[in-house]
Design a protein around this motif. Structure first.
Motif, short mmCIF file in Angstrom:
data_model
loop_
_atom_site.label_atom_id
_atom_site.label_comp_id
_atom_site.label_asym_id
_atom_site.label_seq_id
_atom_site.Cartn_x
_atom_site.Cartn_y
_atom_site.Cartn_z
N GLU A 343 16.30 23.95 29.56
CA GLU A 343 15.47 24.02 30.81
C GLU A 343 14.11 23.81 30.65
OE1 GLU A 343 16.20 27.81 33.17
OE2 GLU A 343 14.03 27.88 32.90
N HIS A 345 10.27 22.89 31.93
CA HIS A 345 9.26 22.83 33.02
C HIS A 345 8.19 21.92 32.44
CE1 HIS A 345 10.81 26.85 34.51
NE2 HIS A 345 11.54 26.84 33.30
N LYS A 402 14.23 27.45 26.83
CA LYS A 402 13.45 27.02 27.88
C LYS A 402 12.24 26.36 27.25
CE LYS A 402 9.81 29.07 31.10
NZ LYS A 402 9.28 30.01 31.50
#
Length: 454
Positions: A343, A345, A402
């Motif tokens: 994931e 960002h 993440k």
């Protein structure tokens, strides 16, 4: 995977086996020899031919060559096993006739074998319509499996946090090697003849593949720097060679392709400035990957808080389901691997001159391309923010990792990368690449670099 007339079996820690009926092949007692022994793609097909089968070999070969460049044909089991055992970098898709259980037992734990396809071709009176159907099914399954393998078969490098006390010399050297290659690319000077040199190299290695030779001619005639992203997304010689060279760290091929990678970086930077740089909204995208447990522990889990990079132009999707579907398909035939959902960002407000990313929605891709793709430039650096076990019914061992895109002034990045940016490194790149290879434990390639210096 949606194939008809097939039987699929998953075996832990062994390649999956798919059975198709009634494939006809030609009697042949010789080994298929390639004009060039060097492999330039990640995937190859090895076909063990049953000498008692009926003649349709050339028909099959013509179809298989549309899928991969490298084909090997064997009729001797020992020679076939020896060849596959000596394969280190490539993934093998193995086609064998039925009734070879003892042969399968000899090779089923070879990690380089990605999948095994079993075909019965013993009848001399098989209906040609059935033959064509089964051949079509085989090729479609192979095409899907090769595509999934290519997506999954990328190099990841990582380094622990600055506060870590662990011995990470080898890991850090691998991480820095990828970053030095990126630094050298940014300073790559475009020679007028470099594209011709590359295309001649391609023609040499695709000499027996008329489809790719035609695509090479198309590239020669129609390629423009502003179309680099289009060519990256085409399933053809240039994307396959680039993925292979980046993963295997083949410096000579990367040098030949330097013009293309530089055009890629420039186009991504231009699209970034026109789109993401003008928005304040953070971007969240996803990418799936599978790893063996020890690889996951060493590279990802133990480096939480550290840095991670993919040695490629990383293509991601804003749609989480695309990454999840990819993982389900891979784990279905590779149950021994861990499913990882990255994931990612990315904050466009942060200064990312060295790590731009581009939406591919407005790029002139083919009609089958999915919307919502985002491509990051070569070897961008992320921080591993968290590594968490995920409950997913269809996958027993799945983790969500993440990642946050690092800005240009991150202290950890500057601590590692600044020494690569001095004049001595760029004046003597082979020497410093060799030093990093030694730190990686790759003495053979280090020796090659030093021989070139001499």
């Amino acid at each position: 995977m949606g194939c008809i007339s097939s039987k699929h079996t998953t075996v832990t820690r062994a390649p999956s086996i798919v059975k198709y009926d009634s494939l006809q092949i030609q009697k042949d007692t010789s080994t298929q020899e390639q004009q060039n022994t060097r492999f330039i793609e990640n995937c190859m097909i090895v076909w063990f031919v049953d000498p008692a089968a009926t003649p349709e070999k050339e028909t099959v070969l013509a179809h298989l060559r549309h899928i991969v460049c490298t084909l090997r044909i064997y009729t001797d089991q020992d020679a076939c096993v020896t060849f596959m055992t000596n394969i280190c970098e490539e993934k093998i898709f193995l086609i064998i006739p039925s009734g070879m259980n003892s042969f399968v037992e000899r090779i089923r734990y070879l990690r380089q074998i990605e999948k095994i396809y079993i075909f019965d071709g013993r009848s001399n009176n098989i209906n040609q319509e059935i033959f064509r159907l089964n051949l079509s099914t085989l090729c479609e399954q192979l095409r899907q499996d090769v595509e999934l393998c290519e997506l999954d078969y990328i190099n990841i490098t990582a380094t622990p946090p600055l506060t870590s006390n662990s011995d990470s010399t080898k890991q850090t050297a691998e991480f820095l090697y990828a970053q030095l290659m990126k630094e050298l690319l940014c300073r790559f000077k475009l020679d007028d003849n470099v594209q011709n040199i590359f295309l001649n190299f391609c023609r040499q290695h695709y000499a027996h593949d008329n489809e790719q030779l035609s695509t090479i001619a198309d590239f020669e005639q129609n390629y423009r720097p502003e179309k680099a992203l289009v060519w990256l997304n085409r399933s053809c010689f240039i994307s396959r060679m680039l993925h292979r060279a980046q993963r295997a760290r083949e410096v000579d091929v990367l040098h030949k392709m330097g013009f293309f990678m530089k055009h890629m970086h420039i186009q991504i930077s231009n699209v970034y400035e026109q789109t993401f740089a003008l928005t304040q909204n953070p971007v969240v995208v996803y990418r799936g990957k599978t790893m063996l447990n020890n690889e996951f522990e060493i590279l990802v889990k133990n480096n939480c808080g550290g840095l991670l990079s993919c040695s490629t132009f990383l293509i991601t999707s804003v749609d989480k389901n695309i990454a999840m579907n990819f993982l389900r398909r891979r784990i279905a035939t590779h149950a021994d691997r861990i499913a990882i959902l990255f994931e990612i960002h990315a904050d466009p407000m942060k200064h990312n001159t060295t790590s731009p990313f581009a939406s591919l929605d407005n790029i002139d891709l083919n009609e089958e391309s999915e919307n919502g793709k985002v491509c990051f430039t070569l070897s961008v650096i992320f921080r591993i923010e968290s590594v968490e076990k995920t409950d997913e019914q269809s996958m027993n061992n799945m983790w969500t990792v993440k990642l946050t895109l690092i800005d240009d002034h991150d202290p950890h990045v500057r601590h590692l990368i600044e020494p690569l940016r001095n004049n001595d490194v760029h004046a003597n790149p082979l020497f410093h690449l060799g030093k990093l290879r030694i730190a990686m434990g790759d003495y053979d390639h280090a020796e090659q670099f030093y021989h070139k210096i001499l």
